[in-house]
Design a protein around this motif. Sequence first.
Motif, PDB file in Angstrom:
ATOM      1  N   PHE A  56       0.813  -1.217   0.000  1.00 24.49           N
ATOM      2  CA  PHE A  56       0.000   0.000   0.000  1.00 24.49           C
ATOM      3  C   PHE A  56       0.851   1.274   0.000  1.00 24.49           C
ATOM      4  O   PHE A  56       0.570   2.191  -0.770  1.00 24.49           O
ATOM      5  N   PRO A  57       1.894   1.411   0.846  1.00 25.11           N
ATOM      6  CA  PRO A  57       2.712   2.640   0.755  1.00 25.11           C
ATOM      7  C   PRO A  57       3.387   2.806  -0.594  1.00 25.11           C
ATOM      8  O   PRO A  57       3.485   3.934  -1.108  1.00 25.11           O
ATOM      9  N   MET A  58       3.824   1.707  -1.209  1.00 21.63           N
ATOM     10  CA  MET A  58       4.453   1.806  -2.526  1.00 21.63           C
ATOM     11  C   MET A  58       3.449   2.254  -3.580  1.00 21.63           C
ATOM     12  O   MET A  58       3.768   3.087  -4.442  1.00 21.63           O
ATOM     13  N   GLN A  59       2.227   1.740  -3.510  1.00 19.98           N
ATOM     14  CA  GLN A  59       1.195   2.168  -4.451  1.00 19.98           C
ATOM     15  C   GLN A  59       0.876   3.644  -4.273  1.00 19.98           C
ATOM     16  O   GLN A  59       0.691   4.379  -5.250  1.00 19.98           O
ATOM     17  N   TRP A  60       0.832   4.079  -3.019  1.00 22.68           N
ATOM     18  CA  TRP A  60       0.530   5.490  -2.763  1.00 22.68           C
ATOM     19  C   TRP A  60       1.638   6.391  -3.308  1.00 22.68           C
ATOM     20  O   TRP A  60       1.360   7.424  -3.916  1.00 22.68           O
ATOM     21  N   VAL A  61       2.900   5.993  -3.107  1.00 27.44           N
ATOM     22  CA  VAL A  61       4.024   6.799  -3.599  1.00 27.44           C
ATOM     23  C   VAL A  61       4.045   6.832  -5.129  1.00 27.44           C
ATOM     24  O   VAL A  61       4.291   7.880  -5.740  1.00 27.44           O
ATOM     25  N   MET A  62       3.763   5.708  -5.764  1.00 27.81           N
ATOM     26  CA  MET A  62       3.789   5.663  -7.223  1.00 27.81           C
ATOM     27  C   MET A  62       2.636   6.436  -7.845  1.00 27.81           C
ATOM     28  O   MET A  62       2.745   6.910  -8.980  1.00 27.81           O
ATOM     29  N   LEU A  63       1.532   6.591  -7.119  1.00 27.58           N
ATOM     30  CA  LEU A  63       0.391   7.337  -7.660  1.00 27.58           C
ATOM     31  C   LEU A  63       0.555   8.845  -7.514  1.00 27.58           C
ATOM     32  O   LEU A  63      -0.148   9.599  -8.195  1.00 27.58           O
ATOM     33  N   GLN A  64       1.455   9.300  -6.655  1.00 25.46           N
ATOM     34  CA  GLN A  64       1.590  10.736  -6.432  1.00 25.46           C
ATOM     35  C   GLN A  64       2.029  11.493  -7.679  1.00 25.46           C
ATOM     36  O   GLN A  64       1.462  12.558  -7.979  1.00 25.46           O
ATOM     37  N   VAL A 133      -8.581   4.971  -4.437  1.00 25.25           N
ATOM     38  CA  VAL A 133      -7.156   4.946  -4.758  1.00 25.25           C
ATOM     39  C   VAL A 133      -6.944   4.575  -6.216  1.00 25.25           C
ATOM     40  O   VAL A 133      -6.245   5.265  -6.957  1.00 25.25           O
ATOM     41  N   TYR A 134      -7.560   3.482  -6.642  1.00 26.27           N
ATOM     42  CA  TYR A 134      -7.437   3.066  -8.045  1.00 26.27           C
ATOM     43  C   TYR A 134      -8.555   2.092  -8.359  1.00 26.27           C
ATOM     44  O   TYR A 134      -9.235   1.585  -7.469  1.00 26.27           O
ATOM     45  N   VAL A 144     -13.328  -1.164  -7.249  1.00 29.25           N
ATOM     46  CA  VAL A 144     -12.406  -0.078  -6.941  1.00 29.25           C
ATOM     47  C   VAL A 144     -11.847  -0.307  -5.541  1.00 29.25           C
ATOM     48  O   VAL A 144     -12.424  -1.044  -4.739  1.00 29.25           O
ATOM     49  N   VAL A 145     -10.722   0.333  -5.255  1.00 29.05           N
ATOM     50  CA  VAL A 145     -10.049   0.205  -3.961  1.00 29.05           C
ATOM     51  C   VAL A 145     -10.041   1.577  -3.300  1.00 29.05           C
ATOM     52  O   VAL A 145      -9.691   2.578  -3.932  1.00 29.05           O
ATOM     53  N   GLN A 276     -13.966  10.095  -7.186  1.00 30.09           N
ATOM     54  CA  GLN A 276     -12.800  10.220  -6.316  1.00 30.09           C
ATOM     55  C   GLN A 276     -13.139  10.035  -4.845  1.00 30.09           C
ATOM     56  O   GLN A 276     -12.382   9.405  -4.111  1.00 30.09           O
ATOM     57  N   PHE A 277     -14.266  10.569  -4.404  1.00 36.01           N
ATOM     58  CA  PHE A 277     -14.613  10.516  -2.991  1.00 36.01           C
ATOM     59  C   PHE A 277     -15.944   9.786  -2.828  1.00 36.01           C
ATOM     60  O   PHE A 277     -16.892  10.012  -3.587  1.00 36.01           O
TER      61      PHE A 277
END
Length: 313
Positions: A56-64, A133-134, A144-145, A276-277
């Motif tokens: 999850f942290p890697m996915q968040w960093v890559m999506l930024q 998130v995606y 969706v996640v 998105q929300f």
Amino acid sequence: MARNVFSGGIPTFRPQGPSANVRLALCVALAVFLMVADVRFKLTEPLRKAVATVLFPMQWVMLQPVLLIQGGASYFEDLNKAQAAAVTAEKNAIALTHRANLVETLDHENQRLRQLLNLVPRLKTEGRAAQVVYETADAFNRRVVIDKGEVAGIARGSPVMDEMGVLGQVTRVFPMSAEVTLLTDREQAIPVLNPRTGARAVAYGEPTNAYGGGMELRFMPSNADIQEGDLLTTSGVDGVYAPGLPVARIVKIERRADSPFARVYCEPLAQMFGTQFVMVINPLPEDALPPRPPVETKTQEGPASTPRKGKRG
């Protein structure tokens, strides 16, 4: 002096160990065993949760970077839209205020009438906001996640909504995220109510129908009182969705003479892709569900016997 390679005999080119067919059969058997064990005993569920938590942290960093580029490209366009929306909001403020006062008055009258008729009060649902998130890259599933999971109190089976209507349902929960199956998924079904007629039905996900609606009412009689444009809301009979939540709108009705049922195509009110929300609604408590009527058991009784009259002395 160089050693003669043929002095020890003719070298063999035969592979060592089991043959390729035997290894393929072993791999296939192992794969089938793991799949059956995962379905039956959920052996890989802890591993799946651990991997999702680590990734999850890697996915968040890559999506930024992607979100930064998208936000920078749409900044000026959103600014113009925000200014136009502010002007429109100011024009509609007076009308909305009058409507809010009217709704509040009707709500008080509704509560008094329910108390006079001794009706069950309406359920008040609470929830928490989350961000998508995606979207899962699967051509056969619509999921969706979101960025909330067990740590935030998200429970499996919780309904999910956006600002327009019901979006789907939480089907898998991880510590830091959760997976939401959309209403257009083939595995999803939701009980609905037509407020105009009071008729109840069940809407099934159908992402590839001919009209692009995404949902379909099945087993509806051909002579049913339904019209194009009818609004469908949750009926609340399943104990999962609170009653009165907007779900979809009927877009097409096909009545055929060779079938007793009509094909009813619906369009979900929620934005299935690109939202998105969302709002995750808490599941309904068990004490809020209507009690089930007791089952009456009929006992076989013989013919009633009349009491004998005694002789008078």
